[in-house]
Design a protein around this motif. Structure first.
Motif, short mmCIF file in Angstrom:
data_model
loop_
_atom_site.label_atom_id
_atom_site.label_comp_id
_atom_site.label_asym_id
_atom_site.label_seq_id
_atom_site.Cartn_x
_atom_site.Cartn_y
_atom_site.Cartn_z
N THR A 52 13.84 7.34 2.28
CA THR A 52 12.59 8.05 2.55
C THR A 52 11.45 7.11 2.95
OG1 THR A 52 12.03 7.98 0.20
CG2 THR A 52 13.20 9.95 0.99
N SER A 53 11.78 5.85 3.24
CA SER A 53 10.79 4.83 3.63
C SER A 53 9.66 4.73 2.61
CB SER A 53 10.23 5.13 5.02
OG SER A 53 11.25 5.14 5.98
N PRO A 54 9.99 4.44 1.34
CA PRO A 54 8.95 4.38 0.30
C PRO A 54 8.03 3.19 0.50
CG PRO A 54 11.00 3.51 -0.57
CD PRO A 54 11.32 4.06 0.81
N GLY A 55 6.82 3.30 -0.02
CA GLY A 55 5.89 2.18 0.04
C GLY A 55 6.23 1.09 -0.96
N SER B 191 7.43 12.35 -8.97
CA SER B 191 7.69 13.01 -7.68
C SER B 191 6.54 12.83 -6.69
CB SER B 191 7.95 14.50 -7.88
OG SER B 191 6.83 15.12 -8.50
N ARG B 192 5.35 12.46 -7.20
CA ARG B 192 4.20 12.29 -6.32
C ARG B 192 3.83 10.82 -6.13
NH1 ARG B 192 -0.67 15.91 -7.96
NH2 ARG B 192 -1.44 14.94 -6.04
N ARG B 193 4.70 9.93 -6.59
CA ARG B 193 4.48 8.50 -6.37
C ARG B 193 5.44 8.02 -5.29
NH1 ARG B 193 2.89 5.79 -12.22
NH2 ARG B 193 2.02 7.70 -13.15
N ASP B 194 4.93 7.17 -4.43
CA ASP B 194 5.68 6.76 -3.23
C ASP B 194 6.56 5.55 -3.54
OD1 ASP B 194 6.54 6.37 -0.64
OD2 ASP B 194 4.70 5.37 0.00
N PHE B 195 7.70 5.80 -4.20
CA PHE B 195 8.59 4.70 -4.53
C PHE B 195 10.05 5.13 -4.41
CE2 PHE B 195 8.28 6.93 -8.55
CZ PHE B 195 9.57 6.87 -9.05
N GLU C 145 -4.91 4.40 -4.01
CA GLU C 145 -4.96 5.68 -4.72
C GLU C 145 -4.65 5.45 -6.20
OE1 GLU C 145 -2.64 10.01 -4.85
OE2 GLU C 145 -1.99 8.44 -3.46
N LYS D 258 13.40 16.58 1.20
CA LYS D 258 12.12 16.60 1.91
C LYS D 258 12.12 17.60 3.06
CE LYS D 258 9.68 12.92 2.56
NZ LYS D 258 9.17 11.57 2.94
#
Length: 368
Positions: free
Chosen positions: A159-162, A82-86, A74, A112
């Motif tokens: 939050t189990s980020p990527g 806030s919309r990035r998975d880190f 993506e 969340k």
């Protein structure tokens, strides 16, 4: 420079042509690389090289002036943080002082909107992972620096980020705590398989933790590679000088097998350089060998005098005056038992040998 991960397993994070300007100052210039899923990467370099700015662009805390950032396929180039998975861990821990350990870790999960039983289960799991289950009700002020940093790590992972981002996470800790946490953080990363990028100026930290190191200088990636590749085959004088310790002295290429500093001929691989070319010779201190008295040292043997000695634990660093090499000092690292056997002392003459295979040649000297 474009950094490429293993093409069979790359592309989880991709940067293409990322530059960042602050007014008239360019902090990053055309940075491109790929990071494979599950890799542990270190951005390594001196203060002001752009490593933290690059991390902040990936996180969305800074917006790149040019270029694109993709994560998991993506395009996140213009997405807010806030919309990035880190998850991110800062040098200063940034824990909430009025919240308990449990509530600090749970903070992102509460935001969340997870159900209370899910939150309790996840916090319990993470406390066990970081070895702080008995501190669940304590406040940050009741913890040591190392314990606070582990709580900050657990909060980032909750939050189990990527992607896990670590911004100089250990620099505020003392040496023994840093050494222990290096192993703990790497063990946790291995267990979870989370793709991780760490910013550090500490070469030992990078070499002991990273799968690959990106050495940065002046807003660019100077070299990337495994810790062994970076140390054993530095691509530029800057990398050679920044990673570990390196001796530099000017030489002139004589032929296809030798260079001359002054009136001494050193045998080495000149790599196709033309006779008469003036270059810099680079040698690691640990590669310089003491020659026993009365023995023929063979090629590249140098007469020197010990001008100073540093005791560095299991070895000593000798500062040698070698007139054949010019005015500069030559540093040689030798085991303490060898130094005793050779009766090394300040002012004593010694003979040392530089094995040809350990000599590297560069067109320019180390960065100031």
């Amino acid at each position: 420079m474009t950094a490429e991960a293993n093409p069979a397993n790359d592309g989880f994070l991709q940067l293409e042509g990322v530059s960042k300007d602050f007014g008239g100052f360019r902090a990053l210039t055309d940075v491109s690389f790929k990071v494979a899923e599950g890799e542990f990467i270190c951005f390594l370099g001196p203060s002001g090289c752009g490593k933290t700015t690059l991390l902040r662009c990936i996180a969305g805390l800074e917006t790149q002036t040019r270029g694109s950032i993709r994560m998991g396929g993506e395009d996140i180039s213009w997405l807010p943080p806030s919309r990035r998975d880190f998850g991110i861990v800062f040098q200063s821990y940034a824990l909430f002082p009025n919240l308990t350990v449990s509530d600090n870790i749970a903070y992102g999960l509460v935001n969340k909107g997870l159900a209370r039983p899910e939150i309790v289960a996840r916090v319990t799991e993470l406390l066990d992972l970081i070895g702080l289950s008995e501190h669940v009700s304590k406040y940050p002020s009741q913890l040591s620096g190392g314990e606070q940093q582990r709580v900050a790590l657990a909060r980032a992972l909750a939050t189990s980020p990527g992607l896990l981002l670590l911004d100089e996470p250990l620099s505020a800790l003392d040496a023994k705590v840093r050494a222990r946490l290096r192993r703990e953080i790497r063990a946790i990363q291995d267990r979870l398989g989370v793709t991780t990028i760490m910013v550090t100026h500490d070469q030992e930290e990078a070499q002991t933790m990273a799968d690959r190191i990106f050495v940065m200088n002046g807003g660019r990636i100077e070299q990337l590679g495994t810790p062994d590749e970076i140390y054993d085959a530095p691509a530029t004088p800057f990398v050679a000088d920044f990673i570990g310790v390196m001796n530099f002295f000017p030489v002139t290429v004589v032929d296809g097998e030798a260079v001359t500093p002054g009136n001494l001929a050193l045998t080495c691989d000149v790599g196709g350089l033309n006779p008469g070319a003036r270059v810099n010779c680079a040698v690691r201190p640990e590669d310089i060998l003491l020659v026993d008295d009365g023995r023929d040292g063979g090629e590249n043997t140098i007469e020197a005098t010990v001008s100073d000695i540093e005791f560095l634990g299991s070895f000593v660093r000798l500062y040698l005056e070698a007139p054949a090499l010019g005015d500069g000092e030559l540093r040689a690292d030798v085991r303490k038992d060898l130094a005793r056997r050779h009766e090394i002392a300040t002012g004593r003459p010694v003979r040392v040998r530089i094995p040809p295979a350990t000599i590297r040649l560069y067109g320019t000297g180390p960065a100031a």
